[in-house]
Design a protein around this motif. Structure first.
Motif, mmCIF file in Angstrom:
data_model
loop_
_atom_site.group_PDB
_atom_site.id
_atom_site.type_symbol
_atom_site.label_atom_id
_atom_site.label_comp_id
_atom_site.label_asym_id
_atom_site.label_seq_id
_atom_site.Cartn_x
_atom_site.Cartn_y
_atom_site.Cartn_z
ATOM 1 N N ALA A 268 0.819 -1.217 0.000
ATOM 2 C CA ALA A 268 0.000 0.000 0.000
ATOM 3 C C ALA A 268 0.848 1.260 0.000
ATOM 4 O O ALA A 268 0.407 2.323 -0.469
ATOM 5 C CB ALA A 268 -0.930 -0.010 1.211
ATOM 6 N N ARG A 269 2.086 1.154 0.505
ATOM 7 C CA ARG A 269 2.977 2.313 0.560
ATOM 8 C C ARG A 269 3.873 2.430 -0.680
ATOM 9 O O ARG A 269 4.638 3.395 -0.801
ATOM 10 C CB ARG A 269 3.876 2.222 1.799
ATOM 11 N N GLU A 270 3.798 1.466 -1.561
ATOM 12 C CA GLU A 270 4.681 1.431 -2.731
ATOM 13 C C GLU A 270 4.399 2.621 -3.655
ATOM 14 O O GLU A 270 3.249 2.869 -4.032
ATOM 15 C CB GLU A 270 4.484 0.109 -3.479
ATOM 16 N N SER A 271 5.450 3.338 -4.007
ATOM 17 C CA SER A 271 5.300 4.522 -4.854
ATOM 18 C C SER A 271 5.369 4.203 -6.346
ATOM 19 O O SER A 271 4.983 5.031 -7.182
ATOM 20 C CB SER A 271 6.388 5.553 -4.509
ATOM 21 N N ASP A 272 5.838 3.023 -6.705
ATOM 22 C CA ASP A 272 5.952 2.622 -8.107
ATOM 23 C C ASP A 272 4.693 1.833 -8.487
ATOM 24 O O ASP A 272 4.529 0.675 -8.076
ATOM 25 C CB ASP A 272 7.196 1.763 -8.295
ATOM 26 N N PRO A 273 3.778 2.429 -9.273
ATOM 27 C CA PRO A 273 2.512 1.747 -9.600
ATOM 28 C C PRO A 273 2.710 0.412 -10.309
ATOM 29 O O PRO A 273 1.957 -0.535 -10.076
ATOM 30 C CB PRO A 273 1.786 2.754 -10.509
ATOM 31 N N GLU A 274 3.710 0.351 -11.164
ATOM 32 C CA GLU A 274 3.948 -0.894 -11.904
ATOM 33 C C GLU A 274 4.373 -2.013 -10.963
ATOM 34 O O GLU A 274 3.875 -3.151 -11.050
ATOM 35 C CB GLU A 274 5.012 -0.656 -12.978
ATOM 36 N N LEU A 275 5.303 -1.714 -10.045
ATOM 37 C CA LEU A 275 5.732 -2.714 -9.071
ATOM 38 C C LEU A 275 4.588 -3.066 -8.123
ATOM 39 O O LEU A 275 4.424 -4.228 -7.739
ATOM 40 C CB LEU A 275 6.935 -2.194 -8.281
ATOM 41 N N GLN A 276 3.804 -2.081 -7.770
ATOM 42 C CA GLN A 276 2.659 -2.317 -6.886
ATOM 43 C C GLN A 276 1.685 -3.311 -7.521
ATOM 44 O O GLN A 276 1.236 -4.266 -6.878
ATOM 45 C CB GLN A 276 1.954 -0.988 -6.600
ATOM 46 N N ARG A 277 1.355 -3.083 -8.799
ATOM 47 C CA ARG A 277 0.433 -3.997 -9.488
ATOM 48 C C ARG A 277 1.054 -5.377 -9.661
ATOM 49 O O ARG A 277 0.369 -6.408 -9.496
ATOM 50 C CB ARG A 277 0.070 -3.406 -10.849
ATOM 51 N N LYS A 278 2.345 -5.431 -9.933
ATOM 52 C CA LYS A 278 3.034 -6.715 -10.083
ATOM 53 C C LYS A 278 2.960 -7.514 -8.779
ATOM 54 O O LYS A 278 2.643 -8.721 -8.780
ATOM 55 C CB LYS A 278 4.484 -6.486 -10.479
ATOM 56 N N ASN A 279 3.283 -6.858 -7.667
ATOM 57 C CA ASN A 279 3.234 -7.533 -6.369
ATOM 58 C C ASN A 279 1.819 -8.011 -6.046
ATOM 59 O O ASN A 279 1.617 -9.099 -5.507
ATOM 60 C CB ASN A 279 3.715 -6.595 -5.263
ATOM 61 N N TYR A 280 0.839 -7.183 -6.402
ATOM 62 C CA TYR A 280 -0.562 -7.540 -6.123
ATOM 63 C C TYR A 280 -0.965 -8.780 -6.911
ATOM 64 O O TYR A 280 -1.644 -9.674 -6.382
ATOM 65 C CB TYR A 280 -1.453 -6.357 -6.479
ATOM 66 N N GLU A 281 -0.521 -8.858 -8.137
ATOM 67 C CA GLU A 281 -0.839 -10.027 -8.965
ATOM 68 C C GLU A 281 -0.129 -11.280 -8.439
ATOM 69 O O GLU A 281 -0.655 -12.391 -8.567
ATOM 70 C CB GLU A 281 -0.456 -9.766 -10.421
#
Length: 676
Positions: A268-281
């Motif tokens: 939730a604190r991740e500033s990189d949207p691409e990495l955030q979506r990758k981790n979520y997947e």
């Protein structure tokens, strides 16, 4: 000849000053003694005074320390592995350089391992400077358990006493390349391979410190990526070594409730949207393969909601949930509970939000409702069991109709009887720190009165061990609470045994607390608590003024009995008996004056006596009294005597008439012999 140490203490240290000094001091001052230890320290490329402090201790305690210096490895794994490579002890203990040991920690843990032949020992942990510590596995000592029958798996740090043979047998080392959570793989495998795990919960063994500089590696390491990688590895580990079923679900519950939660916080604190979506997947893919319905039913509501959002790909809702949860945690205020019919739901975000469409079952906490309760007083008087206390369901609004019953359930037969209670106002409940004082419980108090002589269809409560429960009902939701282990300090904790009058018959009832859980149980009929064991004779003697009068003194440890029931009884041949009531001389002491006048010739056994119906009762024989000699007296002109018979376990008096002629001849013979 080289002696094998009992324990190798392994300490990896990186920029650990000034905490390191207390850490090392706590080890060298262990009660087990330095001759049974070796201390292996690894300076992992520190840039402060850590290396010098290690060398200083090594110089001060020659032969005790091994000190290694190496370039910084980027995490705790390499220093720990280095320590393992040089360890010689039968056991190893990993200690972080900013934590410290209780003085008797290693001695107590080693004793637990050796007594129970276990491979791993957890010592109770205590947080320092605001740091949280695992607690659920330290409720009580556990001599021998495993990951499936205890909460030990919820503490996956390696700060434990471990049999080194187990480590080497399975060639275990800490994985490299991780800054955090790397210890889970090592400890998880140890747990699964261990021949028995012990828990020392009655002593603060390890103090884990929150550093003022924020230097604890777990709290200072950012990002979800490494946490998710370790989570995936741990899921694989569990699925490989534990067959599908309740045991596997129990271990997986830990990883979803703690590790996935921590991953989502950082995500939730991740500033990189691409990495955030990758981790979520990544999390979504993990749940798709490793989140069966049986596990969904086992996890708590907020974990279930987290998983539901991840499975639906609702990233923004997941981020919002973590914000709300963070506010709850910082304020201490938890969401309320809605009770409808026979179900209860926690009011977490998106509950009955038509747009999101999350099913009610995700929020269902009926089986997991938290309660709060306390026993304030309990006792038996005139055959009536009286009890006061309080009980309520946490976070359930008190405008919902609520009632409380007292339940007695017999341990073996499972027979149960329910009794209504009366409401006692408790305006102060809920005003404390819990839930930030948001919820109040002004009608949670209760008082119960149960006439034990008329408890069941107008008759006596049957013989048995009756465990005490309190049943709290909110609408159609009922929560049963095993009662008594939380109580006011003034409530007596020692067993209280009573003799209860039931018409012409007396019966025994005892209140006691079980071991190890300390819950209240009512023992009817002396299953565990014998009335006779509560009666005590202090002494016997003949009256100084009346030779035919036996004076008996003693005490009782009964919490209650019918007035005037206790007596001293003389039982003679042919079923004859004489009973004299005792005279109380204090709260639990007595005397009795027993006249032997009028007793028939024969042997009379002396005992304490509590009567019951048809001649049955409780008898406590008076033991033989070495100081008690024979006595004589004149009764209606006839000399009589009482001789103390030599019996091993009881006092027996032989009563009879003195044979006068025989006595005179014996006396004359003695006088004649004296003249010669």
């Amino acid at each position: 000849m080289t002696t094998t140490p009992d324990i190798s203490v392994i300490i990896g240290a990186y920029n650990a000053m000034p905490y390191l000094t207390k850490t090392l001091t706590s080890v060298v001052e262990q009660s087990i003694g330095r001759d049974r230890l070796e201390i292996i320290t690894v300076n992992d490329g520190s840039t402060d005074g850590t290396g010098k402090e290690l060398e200083r201790f090594a110089e001060e305690y020659p032969g005790l320390f091994q000190v290694f210096h190496q370039e910084n490895s980027g995490g705790p794994s390499a220093p720990r592995n280095k320590g393992l490579d040089h360890a010689r002890g039968r056991f190893v203990f990993f200690l972080d350089a900013d934590d410290y040991l209780g003085e008797e920690a290693l001695e107590r843990m080693l004793a637990m391992a050796e007594k129970n032949k276990t491979d791993v020992v957890l010592g109770k942990m205590k947080g320092v400077n605001g740091r949280g510590a695992p607690a659920s596995m330290f409720v009580r000592n556990q001599p021998r358990t495993d990951v499936f029958n205890s909460r030990v798996y919820w503490a996956l740090n390696p700060l434990k006493l471990i049999r080194r043979e187990l480590i080497e047998k399975h060639q275990l080392r800490f994985p490299l390349g991780y800054k955090t959570c790397e210890d889970q793989l090592f400890t998880g495998m140890l747990y699964l391979k261990a021949d028995g795990i012990s828990v020392v919960a009655d002593y603060d063994c390890l103090y884990i410190v929150k550093r003022d500089d924020g230097g604890n590696i777990t709290t200072s390491t950012r990002g979800a990526d490494s946490r998710i990688k370790v989570l995936e590895l741990m899921v694989d580990l569990v699925e490989k070594h534990v067959p599908a079923g309740p045991d596997r679900d129990g271990l997986m519950n830990r990883h979803l409730s703690i590790d996935m939660f921590h991953a989502l916080i950082h995500l939730a604190r991740e500033s990189d949207p691409e990495l955030q979506r990758k981790n979520y997947e990544q999390l979504r893919a993990l749940l798709e393969r490793s989140y069966p319905d049986s596990l969904k039913a086992r996890v708590n509501a907020i974990t279930r909601l987290r998983c539901e959002l991840v499975q639906r790909g609702m990233l923004q809702e997941s981020i919002e949930l973590e914000k709300v949860d963070r506010r709850h945690r910082s304020s201490g205020e938890q969401p309320g509970i809605l009770v409808e019919g026979d179900r209860a739901y926690t009011l977490l975000p998106f509950f009955r939000d038509a747009e999101r469409g999350i099913p009610d079952e995700i929020y269902d906490v009926t089986a997991a409702l938290q309660d709060r309760h306390r026993l304030d007083s309990v006792g038996i008087e005139d055959g009536v069991l009286r009890m006061t206390g309080h009980a309520y369901l946490r976070r359930v609004p008190q405008d919902v109709p609520t009632s409380t019953e007292l339940v007695l359930r017999e341990r073996d037969t499972k027979a149960e009887h329910r009794f209504p209670t009366t409401v006692v106002a408790t305006p102060e409940l809920g005003a404390g720190k819990e839930d930030a004082g948001k919820y109040r419980y002004p009608q949670a108090g209760f008082a119960a009165e149960i006439d034990l002589t008329k408890a069941v269809d107008g008759g006596r409560l049957p013989k048995g061990l009756w465990d005490v429960f309190v049943a709290v009902r909110v609408e159609d939701v009922v929560k049963e609470i095993r009662f008594g282990h939380k109580r006011l300090p003034e409530v007596a904790t020692t067993p209280q045994t009573y003799v209860v009058a039931d018409g012409e018959e007396n019966f025994a009832a005892a209140l006691y607390y079980t071991q190890p859980y300390s819950n209240l149980t009512l023992d009817v009929g002396e299953n565990k608590h014998k009335v006779a064991d509560k009666l005590r004779i202090e002494g016997t003697r003949w009256s100084t003024t009346i030779p035919s009068q036996l004076e008996v003194s003693g005490s009782w440890k009964l919490a209650g009995m019918p007035a005037g029931a206790l007596g001293v009884r003389l039982e003679g041949d042919g079923g004859r008996s004489v009973t004299v009531p005792v005279t109380p001389t204090g709260d639990s002491a007595f005397t009795a004056s027993v006249s032997l006048e009028g007793l028939a010739t024969g042997s009379w056994t002396v005992s304490l006596w509590l009567p019951s119906q048809r001649g049955k009762g409780w008898s406590k024989p008076v033991g033989p009294q070495s100081s008690l000699t024979n006595t004589r007296w004149i009764s209606r002109g006839v000399p009589r005597y009482a001789a103390v018979a030599k019996k091993r376990n009881k006092l027996v008096l032989r009563v009879g008439r003195v044979a006068i002629v025989k006595a005179v001849l014996k006396r004359l013979k003695a006088l004649t012999s004296g003249k010669r």
